[in-house]
Write a protein that holds these residues in place. Sequence first.
Motif, mmCIF file in Angstrom:
data_model
loop_
_atom_site.group_PDB
_atom_site.id
_atom_site.type_symbol
_atom_site.label_atom_id
_atom_site.label_comp_id
_atom_site.label_asym_id
_atom_site.label_seq_id
_atom_site.Cartn_x
_atom_site.Cartn_y
_atom_site.Cartn_z
ATOM 1 N N THR A 36 0.859 -1.190 0.000
ATOM 2 C CA THR A 36 0.000 0.000 0.000
ATOM 3 C C THR A 36 0.888 1.231 0.000
ATOM 4 O O THR A 36 2.123 1.125 0.061
ATOM 5 N N LEU A 44 -5.335 7.171 6.512
ATOM 6 C CA LEU A 44 -5.602 5.784 6.150
ATOM 7 C C LEU A 44 -6.191 5.071 7.359
ATOM 8 O O LEU A 44 -5.540 4.943 8.393
ATOM 9 N N ILE A 46 -7.390 1.585 8.923
ATOM 10 C CA ILE A 46 -7.114 0.163 8.712
ATOM 11 C C ILE A 46 -8.111 -0.620 9.550
ATOM 12 O O ILE A 46 -8.129 -0.520 10.783
ATOM 13 N N LYS A 54 -3.716 -6.195 11.328
ATOM 14 C CA LYS A 54 -3.773 -4.725 11.320
ATOM 15 C C LYS A 54 -2.666 -4.113 12.179
ATOM 16 O O LYS A 54 -1.912 -3.263 11.709
ATOM 17 N N ARG A 219 -8.854 7.142 2.845
ATOM 18 C CA ARG A 219 -8.861 5.779 2.313
ATOM 19 C C ARG A 219 -9.083 4.801 3.443
ATOM 20 O O ARG A 219 -8.709 5.071 4.583
ATOM 21 N N MET A 221 -8.461 0.704 4.393
ATOM 22 C CA MET A 221 -7.817 -0.554 4.018
ATOM 23 C C MET A 221 -8.418 -1.674 4.861
ATOM 24 O O MET A 221 -8.304 -1.657 6.088
ATOM 25 N N MET A 223 -8.380 -5.471 5.985
ATOM 26 C CA MET A 223 -7.455 -6.603 6.046
ATOM 27 C C MET A 223 -8.144 -7.828 6.610
ATOM 28 O O MET A 223 -9.034 -7.734 7.463
ATOM 29 N N VAL A 228 -4.335 -7.627 2.396
ATOM 30 C CA VAL A 228 -5.213 -6.509 2.086
ATOM 31 C C VAL A 228 -6.283 -7.011 1.123
ATOM 32 O O VAL A 228 -5.988 -7.408 -0.004
ATOM 33 N N ASP A 231 -8.547 -1.854 -0.617
ATOM 34 C CA ASP A 231 -7.922 -0.592 -0.244
ATOM 35 C C ASP A 231 -8.529 0.462 -1.157
ATOM 36 O O ASP A 231 -8.157 0.593 -2.318
ATOM 37 N N ASP A 232 -9.512 1.219 -0.623
ATOM 38 C CA ASP A 232 -10.286 2.085 -1.506
ATOM 39 C C ASP A 232 -10.864 3.259 -0.700
ATOM 40 O O ASP A 232 -10.579 3.410 0.486
#
Length: 254
Positions: A36, A44, A46, A54, A219, A221, A223, A228, A231-232
């Motif tokens: 990433t 970000l 997670i 994570k 974003r 992510m 997991m 991953v 991731d968007d």
Amino acid sequence: MNADDQNKTYSHLIEVNNLKKHYNRGEIKALDGVSTTIDKGEVLAIIGPSGSGKSTFLRSLNLLERPTSGEILFEGINILSPGVDINKLRMKMGMVFQHFNLFPHLSVLDNMTIAPVKLLNKTKEEAEVDAMELLEKVALLDRAYAYPSQLSGGQKQRIAIVRALCMHPDVLLFDEPTSALDPEMVGEVLDVMKALAKDGMTMAVVTHEMGFAREVASRVMFMADGRVILDDTPDAVFNNPDNERLRSFLAKVL
């Protein structure tokens, strides 16, 4: 950031390529090929189920966990290369833990100034002025001379955040910063994090707070099993999840 750092060119503030962390001779894959990027000013988030990797991923970014293989570029430098000064790197990566990690025998002000004085060569007076300004921003100026035992959980975590900010890091890493708090204290910590995001602080946040991930992150992510899965953007993750593993997770937490 010093002048040398400013002259370096790099595509992303942090770039992670095929990161792996294995235990028991490869039988346990805490991270199984994570890639990433994190750009300056990004937040970000997670997310993922317990045991998805994570926190291992986050702690790998400043080498609190040493990856088995892969590449982590921070400001254009592969931090896994031999000879990299890990302590110098960590000065640029603030870390906020789940359990605050404040020194119980030091006042709030001393907790905040000890690192800038020792590591940034600031005078005690300079460090205290900086610390007081940060305490005012999080509405805790009146607690400067209190001790951790005199603070609520939410106050301790806000102190932990501004303590990290005293080092003027290039990125802040948060490892489930609200999971140890009573529910009524979560909001005051998230408000501080939202303000940091609004001010442009680069952050990577492992969190179970889906509202924060949806509203504040640039974003998200997701997991699972050390990988991953997606991731968007928050919209793609929460409003249009096209992955069954993600849909199953969101059905349980939303």
